[in-house]
Design an enzyme around this catalytic site. Structure first.
Site, PDB file in Angstrom:
ATOM      1  N   ARG A  24       0.871  -1.177   0.000  1.00 33.09           N
ATOM      2  CA  ARG A  24       0.000   0.000   0.000  1.00 33.09           C
ATOM      3  C   ARG A  24       0.907   1.226   0.000  1.00 33.09           C
ATOM      4  O   ARG A  24       2.131   1.099   0.019  1.00 33.09           O
ATOM      5  CB  ARG A  24      -1.007  -0.001   1.176  1.00 33.09           C
ATOM      6  N   GLY A  25       0.282   2.411  -0.025  1.00 29.19           N
ATOM      7  CA  GLY A  25       1.075   3.620  -0.219  1.00 29.19           C
ATOM      8  C   GLY A  25       1.131   3.887  -1.717  1.00 29.19           C
ATOM      9  O   GLY A  25       1.459   2.988  -2.504  1.00 29.19           O
ATOM     10  N   ALA A  26       0.797   5.117  -2.101  1.00 28.50           N
ATOM     11  CA  ALA A  26       0.603   5.404  -3.526  1.00 28.50           C
ATOM     12  C   ALA A  26       1.788   5.003  -4.412  1.00 28.50           C
ATOM     13  O   ALA A  26       1.604   4.311  -5.424  1.00 28.50           O
ATOM     14  CB  ALA A  26       0.250   6.887  -3.700  1.00 28.50           C
ATOM     15  N   ARG A  86      -7.441   0.037  -6.637  1.00 27.22           N
ATOM     16  CA  ARG A  86      -7.688   1.095  -5.651  1.00 27.22           C
ATOM     17  C   ARG A  86      -7.940   2.400  -6.409  1.00 27.22           C
ATOM     18  O   ARG A  86      -7.214   2.729  -7.326  1.00 27.22           O
ATOM     19  CB  ARG A  86      -6.503   1.228  -4.676  1.00 27.22           C
ATOM     20  N   ASP A  97      -1.845  11.007  -1.803  1.00 27.01           N
ATOM     21  CA  ASP A  97      -2.093   9.977  -2.822  1.00 27.01           C
ATOM     22  C   ASP A  97      -2.488  10.576  -4.151  1.00 27.01           C
ATOM     23  O   ASP A  97      -2.391   9.926  -5.189  1.00 27.01           O
ATOM     24  CB  ASP A  97      -3.195   9.022  -2.347  1.00 27.01           C
ATOM     25  N   GLN A 112      -2.085   2.454  10.073  1.00 23.99           N
ATOM     26  CA  GLN A 112      -0.793   2.457   9.365  1.00 23.99           C
ATOM     27  C   GLN A 112       0.268   3.231  10.145  1.00 23.99           C
ATOM     28  O   GLN A 112       1.460   2.953  10.015  1.00 23.99           O
ATOM     29  CB  GLN A 112      -0.940   3.089   7.972  1.00 23.99           C
TER      30      GLN A 112
HETATM   31  O1  MRU Z   1      -4.400   3.356   2.359  1.00 24.52           O
HETATM   32  P1  MRU Z   1      -2.915   3.498   2.260  1.00 24.52           P
HETATM   33  O2  MRU Z   1      -2.177   2.877   3.390  1.00 24.52           O
HETATM   34  O3  MRU Z   1      -2.406   3.055   0.905  1.00 24.52           O
HETATM   35  O4  MRU Z   1      -2.698   5.059   2.356  1.00 24.52           O
HETATM   36  C1  MRU Z   1      -1.410   5.591   2.263  1.00 24.52           C
HETATM   37  C2  MRU Z   1      -1.347   7.029   2.503  1.00 24.52           C
HETATM   38  O5  MRU Z   1      -2.329   7.675   2.760  1.00 24.52           O
HETATM   39  C3  MRU Z   1      -0.007   7.674   2.353  1.00 24.52           C
HETATM   40  O6  MRU Z   1       0.060   8.814   3.151  1.00 24.52           O
HETATM   41  C4  MRU Z   1       0.148   8.068   0.894  1.00 24.52           C
HETATM   42  O7  MRU Z   1       0.090   6.938   0.056  1.00 24.52           O
HETATM   43  C5  MRU Z   1       1.332   8.865   0.609  1.00 24.52           C
HETATM   44  S1  MRU Z   1       2.655   7.818   0.396  1.00 24.52           S
HETATM   45  C6  MRU Z   1       4.081   8.071   0.171  1.00 24.52           C
END
Ligand code: MRU
Length: 368
Positions: free
Chosen positions: A53-55, A90, A244, A203
């Site tokens: 996860r994480g963009a 997603r 994201d 997270q």
């Molecule tokens: O739902 P997630 O865990 O994928 O959400 C991640 C975030 O909100 C992060 O802050 C975002 O992806 C920025 S990442 C470098």
């Protein structure tokens, strides 16, 4: 970054050269487990289940997902169907589409027989580029932490508040919001991070706390509602979060609760920075509140909590009354007016159309 002294990225080609390995983030912080992805369905499942996860990492995983697809079947039809499958995993982050479009741009123009090799090459480049971008974000953000340290007369420590996980686990390496923190720590600047737990999936409590701890960075986990109090008491020098999807006018969409921290920061005069690699900028939209699709996830993430029991087992418990409806909005939008600055790989700019266009003039014509 390092895990028990060994350097890891979050995604890498397996030793056999075709499968892909990732860290299973659903098992952290209590177990460090890697998972082997062999098919495009594996890659899609890893994204939807949030093993990754994480963009930026979602984008990198999708790129490798296309590699796994064309390795099995390089036809136009299979490529299209893999693209659709991955794109649907997603909805909110835009790196996913960016990475898929980038890969498709390379693959579509090649005859099927040459696609697999080109796909693996481009996916590896996307990962390397992400590492370079995040390292540069770290360098630019470091200057802001150094300025905060100067403002404090170089006494005490610099307190950064962050939300969710925008550290190395959310990217290929370094992270976005946490890259400046790691750079500061490595230069022995006294730094401390307030880690929002980030309900419902935690997270912050599970991932940010773990990775900061692995790197030896001082941190304290707080409930999401603590930020306002900490800021009122002068206990936060700056906030840095990830995003994201960033609009061409500087609105940022990040994990649910980010907007509330930005409001508290604004009210208390605390600088609120957002760190972003340029692939998170959606140059086609200007109004984030109106135009960014907000992911709604399973309400079980709200009604239940998962953790480790005293005997070391993982367990999930229900915390709401039976029959109480719940809703699970996963992201919110922080309007540009609440953002002090955007930390990008090209430098720090105002959260505005002009600020972004100055740093990325090649996109100026497309901004709405
Ligand atoms: O739902 P997630 O865990 O994928 O959400 C991640 C975030 O909100 C992060 O802050 C975002 O992806 C920025 S990442 C470098």
């Amino acid at each position: 970054m390092k895990v028990d002294g060994t350097h890891y990225r979050t995604i890498w080609p397996a030793a056999d050269g075709w499968a892909v390995e990732v860290i299973d983030q659903t098992r952290l912080p209590h177990a460090f487990v890697t998972v082997r992805l062999e098919t495009v369905a594996d890659a899609a499942r890893a994204i939807t289940s949030m093993q990754v996860r994480g963009a930026p990492l979602i984008g990198a995983t999708a790129a490798y997902g296309l590699c796994l697809a064309v390795r099995r079947d390089p036809s136009d039809r299979a490529l299209r169907s893999a693209f659709e499958l991955l794109l649907g995993t997603r909805p909110t982050g835009v790196n996913l589409r960016w990475a898929l479009d980038d890969m498709m741009g390379v693959l579509r123009q090649l005859p099927p027989g040459r696609r697999a090799e080109a796909a693996y090459r481009r996916a590896a480049e996307i990962c390397d580029e992400d590492v370079e971008i995040c390292a540069a974000i770290g360098d630019h953000g470091l200057a802001l932490i150094e300025q905060a340290w100067e403002r404090k007369g170089k006494t005490g420590r610099v307190n950064v508040l962050t939300h969710c996980n925008a550290g190395w686990l959310a990217t290929v390496d370094w992270g976005t919001a946490l890259a400046p923190v790691y750079k500061a720590h490595d230069l022995s600047l006294p730094i401390h991070v307030w880690v929002d737990e980030t309900r419902p999936r935690n997270q912050g409590a599970r991932l940010t706390a773990w990775e900061l701890g692995q790197h030896g960075v001082a941190h304290t986990v707080v409930v999401d509602n603590a930020g306002g109090h900490l800021m009122q008491q002068g206990m936060v020098d700056l906030c840095i979060t990830g995003t994201d999807r960033t609009t061409a006018s500087g609105d940022v969409c990040n994990k649910i609760g980010t907007y509330l921290q930005a409001l508290a920061a604004f009210d208390n005069g605390v600088p609120f920075y957002v760190a972003l690699p340029s692939p998170t900028i959606d140059w086609t939209i200007g109004d984030g509140v109106r135009d960014i699709p907000i992911e709604e996830r399973d309400v079980g993430e709200v009604t239940c909590m998962t953790g480790r029991t005293a005997d070391g087992a993982e367990a999930s418990v229900t915390i709401t009354p039976e029959g109480s409806p719940a809703a699970n909005y996963a992201f919110d939008v922080t309007p540009a007016r609440l953002v002090t600055g955007l930390i990008t790989e090209r430098g720090v700019c105002a959260a505005s159309a002009d600020g972004l266009a100055d740093l990325f003039p090649e996109h100026k014509a497309r901004a709405p």
